[in-house]
Structures are given as structure tokens and as C-alpha cells.
Design an enzyme around this catalytic site. Structure first.
Site, mmCIF file in Angstrom:
data_model
loop_
_atom_site.group_PDB
_atom_site.id
_atom_site.type_symbol
_atom_site.label_atom_id
_atom_site.label_comp_id
_atom_site.label_asym_id
_atom_site.label_seq_id
_atom_site.Cartn_x
_atom_site.Cartn_y
_atom_site.Cartn_z
ATOM 1 C CD GLU A 144 -2.999 -1.088 2.262
ATOM 2 O OE1 GLU A 144 -2.952 -0.154 3.083
ATOM 3 O OE2 GLU A 144 -3.883 -1.972 2.266
ATOM 4 N NE ARG B 35 -3.312 2.506 4.389
ATOM 5 C CZ ARG B 35 -3.671 2.002 5.575
ATOM 6 N NH1 ARG B 35 -3.250 2.562 6.688
ATOM 7 N NH2 ARG B 35 -4.459 0.953 5.653
ATOM 8 C CB THR C 288 -1.204 1.059 8.926
ATOM 9 O OG1 THR C 288 -2.406 1.799 9.207
ATOM 10 C CG2 THR C 288 -1.271 -0.285 9.647
ATOM 11 N N GLY D 122 -6.412 0.661 15.182
ATOM 12 C CA GLY D 122 -6.785 -0.333 16.185
ATOM 13 C C GLY D 122 -8.236 -0.230 16.615
ATOM 14 C CD GLU E 205 -12.014 -2.291 12.975
ATOM 15 O OE1 GLU E 205 -10.878 -1.906 12.616
ATOM 16 O OE2 GLU E 205 -13.019 -1.559 12.906
ATOM 17 C CG ASN F 284 -14.777 1.862 13.225
ATOM 18 O OD1 ASN F 284 -13.768 1.702 12.572
ATOM 19 N ND2 ASN F 284 -15.089 1.089 14.265
ATOM 20 C CG ASP G 212 -15.981 -0.536 10.162
ATOM 21 O OD1 ASP G 212 -15.344 0.437 10.612
ATOM 22 O OD2 ASP G 212 -15.435 -1.562 9.719
ATOM 23 C CG ASN H 35 -12.044 2.007 3.232
ATOM 24 O OD1 ASN H 35 -11.366 2.574 4.069
ATOM 25 N ND2 ASN H 35 -12.768 0.948 3.525
ATOM 26 C CD1 TRP H 36 -8.052 1.768 2.828
ATOM 27 C CD2 TRP H 36 -6.267 2.729 1.899
ATOM 28 N NE1 TRP H 36 -7.384 0.809 2.114
ATOM 29 C CE2 TRP H 36 -6.281 1.367 1.545
ATOM 30 C CE3 TRP H 36 -5.234 3.540 1.432
ATOM 31 C CZ2 TRP H 36 -5.310 0.797 0.736
ATOM 32 C CZ3 TRP H 36 -4.260 2.969 0.625
ATOM 33 C CH2 TRP H 36 -4.301 1.610 0.286
#
Length: 549
Positions: free
Chosen positions: A79, A129, A173, A189, A191, A257, A300, A383-384
């Protein structure tokens, strides 16, 4: 941790001779004036991922050919978004290595190998990334939540600070962002029930200068949007690089989220500052304003997209705008001086909200019955993946997942440190069928386009109108690059790398890279030749025009 030096003295000497100057604050501020380089994650502080290089045009793009490939020492998703400084390319490879390459040939100058603690527990892949640079120092955020400064000429570590506890689910990341004498980064983190934060560190020493908790504690503004102790494990992580406006002296970052992800009954309230953009003073970390896109999010819908800064006329008046293609399916325009909502439009099928309040932009939520599909699905409308804005076309470009839904199932869950804390699960909306694979491409005969498909979408920020759309069979995790010759580069999970006409969406060139594109393309110039680079599969590919063109 162990460093393996692949450099020999002659290469060090060569590298030293190639590097022309340190990357000063002035150079970072004026990055747009040296398009031969790529000095930050998104190219410039405005994060438009737009280049003024003009050698590759719609007329000659069909003669692009591969110049070199770097094969990563990793089978994880690739990525990285490279930096290029005066002919040297700096990248990361999973999980947390840094690599210096000759940007013209791809030969390796050095590799800094970092072996994260086995306590690290990323939710969604051991990825990284990219890097940031200041002076002759590179900054690397690692999977086990360390921030490391490296000598850009040798790869030798200068300092290494522990940012958070990986055993509790904190990982990093993100590609950091340097603003003046500080390097800014946040933690992932969400999640695992972490309490999100973003922090700034002295570029010389690594000493923490300030920390902004994205979940406010007792006595802090916004804490009233949580009940009881829910805030302690409320998520709102930071895992995509923000932007910076030097004139306003504000840095902008999107937050993730709230936790647990899919059982909002366990965290009543709006859950600030989850799913928001926060505008911070980069000198102190003080919150200047915020805007929450998805209050009390049960889907999310991280708002960890790249804030794109644009100075343009808005309804006839010059304004400092922020444009945002959100995972929740809406495209937003904000006034970045104060966070005022100016406009918002859906860019995919949306049924979790019937629309946005015309004054505030707050979504009018329409929760679907149990077992019914919610659009967009858990991976979101986007998304990202880095978007792009072209000042020439005035269009905003993003990678979208269209006609994509999930059925969200709530489950009560007690928080336990270091264990996933998600409160349920998403399921396919097709009875007995498989949904689109969330993170990696899978065999295409296991699901169909009925479950969703990908597209590059060009949006007019003034009206929300989709000016054109480039459809793909599979979904896409690719970022987007635009140039001053009205070219647009993007890839997809099908493994193709495309060049499109940024005004019309016409396909002008494509090549197969053999692996899904999970990175943002970028461009640079060395010795008068323009190059385009993108990571796909487990390799980094660099292209330029065929000799004679």
C-alpha cells in the site's frame, strides 16, 4: 529488531552526491513548485494528488512502457505511496521496512528492516502506507506502534520511540506528516477497542510535543456524547495521512469508526470525535473545529479518507474549501476555515440515510430492518484510497464501490484488552451467496457483479453531478493521480493500471500488473524524463514514455 545493511560504501558515496539539498520546511511548503519531486504522502500539503508535469499527454500515453520493477520482500498488500527527493525514491514494504531506491533505475541503495513485536495485532493486514521526510531524516510508523527516525542517506536509525502498547491492539500503518519541527502521526486499532489519538513528535528527538485524544475524556468538550465508560474503548483511530493549510496553520485528519463497530447500543450518543474530520493547531494540538460525518455510526463508516484542500469560488465567492469523498456514500464540501457544511451529495446508492440536513449536513438516518441490506456495505462507498482533484478540470475523482451492500448483525460483546471488539458482523445481502471480498481480491466465480462493482467517478463539487464514470468488473482499492495534461491514472483489483482522459473518462492506455492495486499512483521526473509509479500485487512498477517520444 534488527537492521540488515545492503549498502556498500560506493553506493553511499553515490547517494550522497545525488542528494542536492535537505528537505526544508520551505520546500515542503512549496512542494507544488517542484513537481519533479513527491515530498509528502499526497504530493503536497493540499493533498490533491495532482501533478503539473506535462511530458506524458493523452496523445503519447499509449507509448508508456515499463522501466523498472521493485519486488517487495513481502506477500502482504503493498500500500506504499513513495516519496521522491532529487532522484531518490523512498518507500515502505510490509510490515514496517523502509527502502531507498534509485528513482531512475530501481536499484536499491539501502533497506532498513524492522521486525515488529509479535504482540502487534492489526485488524486488516500488516500494511504500511509510506514515509515522511524533514531535512535528511525519514520518519517511519511501525506495526507495533513505534515511530522511528532514519538517516535518509544510510537508513541508520536516529531515534525510536514507543507510541502505544501493541498488545492492547494499537498499531500504526499511517504515513506520517511533517509540519514545521514536528512529525505527526496517529494510531489504528479501532477493531480492538483502543482509544484513538493523534500526536506530534519533535523531529530531532522524538519527544512527544502534544497529543489529541480523538475520544474526549471526562471534562473535555464532546465527552457528553458518550455514556458511562464507553469512551474508554471508543475507537476513532487515525490511519490515513492528513493535510495542512499553512495560511490557516491548521492540520486536518479524518478519524475512524467508534467501537464496538456494529453494536451501537453499547455506546449511546453521537460518539465524538469518531467518523469526523478534526482541525488541529499543529503547534499545540488544540482542536479548532470538527465536523462529524456519521454520528453514532453502526456500519463501520470510518472517515479516514484524505482531506483534499481547494481554494476556489463557491457560489461566486472565493473560499477555502475542503472536499471529502466519504465512506458513508456522500461527497461533502466544507469551509475549512471553520468546518461549516456547504454541500453534500450521494455518489453511490445509499439507504442508511435519506439525505443530509441542508443547513448542517447531519444525515437523516434510516436504519434498515433486521436482515435487510444496507447500502453502502461495510467496506463503504469508498475508503482510504487517495482521491484526486484537478484544478484544470475542477473535478473531484474517487474510487467507488457501487451497488454494494451488507446485512449488519448486532451482537453484545464485552471488552477484553487485546481481543477484537466489534459487536457483531456484516453478512452478504445475497441469501446463500458470498459478498465481495473485503480486503483482497478472490476468485471471481465466487461472487458476481450483483454484489457490487468498482468505478472511477468524476464529481462536479458545485453540483454533485457525476460528470463521467469508468466502470470495472471487480471493486477497486486504488488511489488516483491526475496531471496538468488532463490524464488520470488509477488501477483496480483486476490488476490493470489505467490512464484515462480526466475530462471524459475515456480509456487511453492500460497494462496488466498481475496483482491488485492497493496504492496511490504518483509521478516524478529525473534527468528530464517523467515517470509514473504504482504498487500492485507485491511489486512496485515504474513507467515512462518509450525512447523517441
Amino acid at each position: 529488531m534488527k537492521r540488515t545493511a545492503l549498502t556498500v560504501l560506493c553506493l553511499l558515496t553515490l547517494l550522497g552526491s545525488v542528494v542536492k539539498a535537505q528537505v526544508s520546511n520551505e520546500r515542503l511548503l512549496r512542494a507544488a513548485e517542484e513537481p519533479q519531486n513527491w515530498l509528502t504522502y499526497s504530493g503536497t500539503y493540499a493533498s490533491q494528488r495532482y501533478s503539473t508535469l506535462r511530458q506524458i499527454t493523452p496523445a503519447n500515453v499509449k507509448t508508456l512502457e515499463q522501466k523498472w520493477i521493485y519486488q517487495a520482500d513481502s506477500l502482504e498488500k503493498f500500500e506504499t505511496s513513495p516519496l521522491v527527493v532529487d532522484g531518490i525514491m523512498y518507500i515502505t514494504q510490509a510490515p514496517s521496512d523502509a527502502v531507498a531506491l534509485d528513482a531512475k533505475t530501481g536499484r536499491i541503495f539501502w533497506i532498513y528492516r524492522y521486525y515488529p513485536s509479535p504482540d502487534a495485532r492489526p485488524c486488516c493486514g500488516s500494511v504500511n502506507r509510506g514515509l515522511a521526510i524533514s531535512g535528511d531524516t525519514l520518519f517511519l510508523a511501525t506495526l507495533d506502534a513505534h515511530l522511528i527516525a532514519l538517516d535518509a542517506k544510510t537508513g541508520h536509525p536516529i531515534w525510536n520511540v514507543k507510541v502505544a502498547n501493541p498488545a492492547a491492539g494499537y498499531v500504526m500503518t499511517v504515513a506520517p506528516l511533517v509540519v514545521k519541527d514536528k512529525v505527526i502521526a496517529g494510531i489504528a486499532g479501532g477493531e480492538f477497542g483502543v482509544r484513538g489519538f493523534i500526536a506530534a513528535y519533535d523531529v530531532r528527538t522524538g519527544r512527544e510535543a502534544w497529543r489529541f485524544n480523538t475520544i474526549p475524556g471526562p471534562g473535555e468538550p464532546g465527552h457528553e456524547t458518550w455514556k458511562g465508560d464507553d469512551w474508554q474503548h471508543g475507537g476513532a483511530p487515525i490511519w490515513v495521512t492528513g493535510s495542512y493549510d499553512p495560511a490557516l496553520n491548521l492540520t486536518y485528519w479524518g478519524t475512524g469508526n467508534p467501537g464496538p463497530d456494529w453494536n451501537p447500543a453499547q455506546r449511546e450518543g453521537d460518539n465524538l470525535y469518531s467518523d469526523s474530520v478534526v482541525a488541529l493547531d499543529p503547534d499545540t494540538g488544540a482542536l479548532k473545529w470538527f465536523y462529524q460525518f456519521s454520528p453514532h455510526d453502526p456500519y463501520d463508516y470510518d472517515s479516514t479518507q484524505v482531506p483534499v484542500l481547494v481554494d476556489a469560488n463557491w457560489r461566486g465567492t472565493p473560499r477555502k474549501l475542503m472536499m471529502w469523498g466519504n465512506r458513508n456514500g456522500f461527497f461533502y464540501v466544507l469551509d475549512r476555515t471553520n468546518g461549516q457544511y456547504l454541500a453534500g451529495y450521494p455518489f453511490v446508492k445509499v439507504n442508511w440515510a435519506s439525505g443530509l440536513d441542508p443547513k448542517t449536513g447531519r444525515p437523516v438516518q434510516t436504519p434498515q430492518p433486521d436482515g435487510a441490506p444496507t447500502f453502502p456495505g461495510v467496506q463503504g462507498a469508498t475508503n482510504w484510497y487517495s482521491p484526486s482533484y484537478s484544478p484544470r478540470t475542477g473535478l473531484f475523482y474517487l474510487a467507488a464501490w457501487e451497488d454494494y451492500a451488507s446485512v449488519f448483525i448486532k451482537e453484545a460483546q464485552k471488552y477484553e484488552e487485546g481481543r477484537r471488539f466489534v459487536g457483531g458482523r456484516p453478512a452478504s445481502p445475497i441469501p446463500g451467496g458470498q459478498n465481495v471480498p473485503s480486503l483482497k481480491s478472490g476468485p471471481i466465480n465466487l461472487w458476481t457483479e450483483a454484489a457490487g462493482h468498482g468505478a472511477i467517478v468524476a464529481i462536479d463539487p458545485n453540483s454533485g453531478e457525476k460528470k463521467w464514470k469508468f466502470n470495472m468488473t471487480d471493486v477497486t482499492d486504488s488511489g488516483i493521480l491526475t496531471t496538468a495534461t488532463d490524464l488520470l491514472f488509477a488501477g483496480g483489483r483486476e490488476g490493470y493500471f489505467h490512464a484515462l482522459n480526466a475530462r471524459s473518462g475515456e480509456l487511453l492506455w492500460k497494462t496488466s500488473l498481475g496483482g491488485q492495486v492497493d496504492s496511490g499512483p504518483m509521478t516524478f521526473q529525473v534527468d528530464g524524463k517523467q515517470y509514473v509509479t504504482v504498487a500492485a500485487g507485491h511489486a512496485l512498477f515504474t513507467f515512462a514514455l518509450r525512447e523517441g517520444n
